[in-house]
Design an enzyme around this catalytic site. Structure first.
Site, PDB file in Angstrom:
ATOM      1  N   SER A 154      56.461  37.254   1.449  1.00  0.00           N
ATOM      2  CA  SER A 154      55.750  37.263   2.554  1.00  0.00           C
ATOM      3  C   SER A 154      55.171  35.552   2.708  1.00  0.00           C
ATOM      4  CB  SER A 154      55.302  38.284   3.584  1.00  0.00           C
ATOM      5  OG  SER A 154      53.963  37.489   4.520  1.00  0.00           O
TER       6      SER A 154
ATOM      7  N   TYR B 122      47.950  43.703   4.238  1.00  0.00           N
ATOM      8  CA  TYR B 122      48.746  43.570   3.780  1.00  0.00           C
ATOM      9  C   TYR B 122      49.540  42.207   3.135  1.00  0.00           C
ATOM     10  CZ  TYR B 122      53.886  41.654   4.910  1.00  0.00           C
ATOM     11  OH  TYR B 122      54.715  41.109   4.780  1.00  0.00           O
TER      12      TYR B 122
END
Length: 231
Positions: free
Chosen positions: A132, A145
């Site tokens: 990501s 995250y």
């Protein structure tokens, strides 16, 4: 000759598109699913050759699950596309939210890689991590995250050096915001309206992933960032 791929996250988003694209071209798939019912549904949907039934929140269960799956002796790629996200400030995030993201996004990826690595080595194959943009930069409310994705980059970087002598390629793909159910959930957590047309089409990310997988053996795409194009 068809290739064999072990894939997590085939149920939705980027993983679903990658699974469909691989199946459509005749490759063989072994899909990870959280329970037997989900495994049967995914195998039927993609015409997969088999499934690994395990909950990524419990990486300690993966060894038995892989053993039960009777995987082939040669695996051309393992593609880690599964992931979860829970936003919140450091002042608010609970231990459970930290732990669940680290287990699913990092520890299970490391454990599944370890378990299938002999078969990937036998095929001189590839390990591909769908990371990501948060794996490169951490923004407010994304600490847990982003920490899991920064650590996933570290896992890939170390693995790349370790496995090069075995002929195994390692790739990390860093998509920006992509129009997936996860993105819709992020918008709900952020309290913002969701417009899928404003983000990367998952088909575009899948094309980047397949490009990395299909690259001739004389080269490797080690890191690939995919960002939204001009509108």
């Amino acid at each position: 000759m068809p290739h064999t791929h072990v894939l997590t996250g085939a149920g939705s988003g980027i993983g679903e598109v990658v699974a469909r694209r691989l199946a459509d071209r005749g490759d063989r798939l072994v899909l990870l699913a959280r329970d037997e019912a989900r495994a049967a549904e995914l195998v039927e949907r993609f015409g997969a050759d088999g499934a690994i039934v395990a909950d990524l929140r419990h990486p300690e269960s993966l060894a038995d699950a892989v053993a039960r799956a009777s995987l082939p002796a040669r695996i051309d790629s393992v593609i880690h596309a599964a992931g979860i996200v829970e936003l919140g400030t450091v002042a608010e995030l609970t231990v459970e939210k930290w732990t669940s993201q680290l287990l699913v996004n990092l520890v299970s990826a490391a454990e599944l890689t370890r378990l299938v690595l002999p078969a990937v080595r036998a095929a001189r194959g590839q390990v591909l991590f769908v990371n990501s943009g948060a794996g490169l930069t951490a923004h407010p409310e994304w600490s847990a995250y982003a920490a899991s994705k920064h650590a996933l980059k570290a896992l890939a970087d170390a693995l790349r050096g370790e496995e090069a002598p075995h002929g195994v390629r390692v790739t990390t793909v860093y998509p920006g915001r992509t129009a997936t159910p996860m993105q819709q959930k992020v918008h709900e957590q952020e309290g913002r309206d969701y417009d899928a047309s404003a983000f990367i089409d998952p088909e575009s990310v899948a094309t980047a992933i397949l490009t990395a997988l299909d690259l001739p053996r004389d080269a490797v795409i080690s890191d690939l960032t995919v960002r939204p194009g001009p509108r």
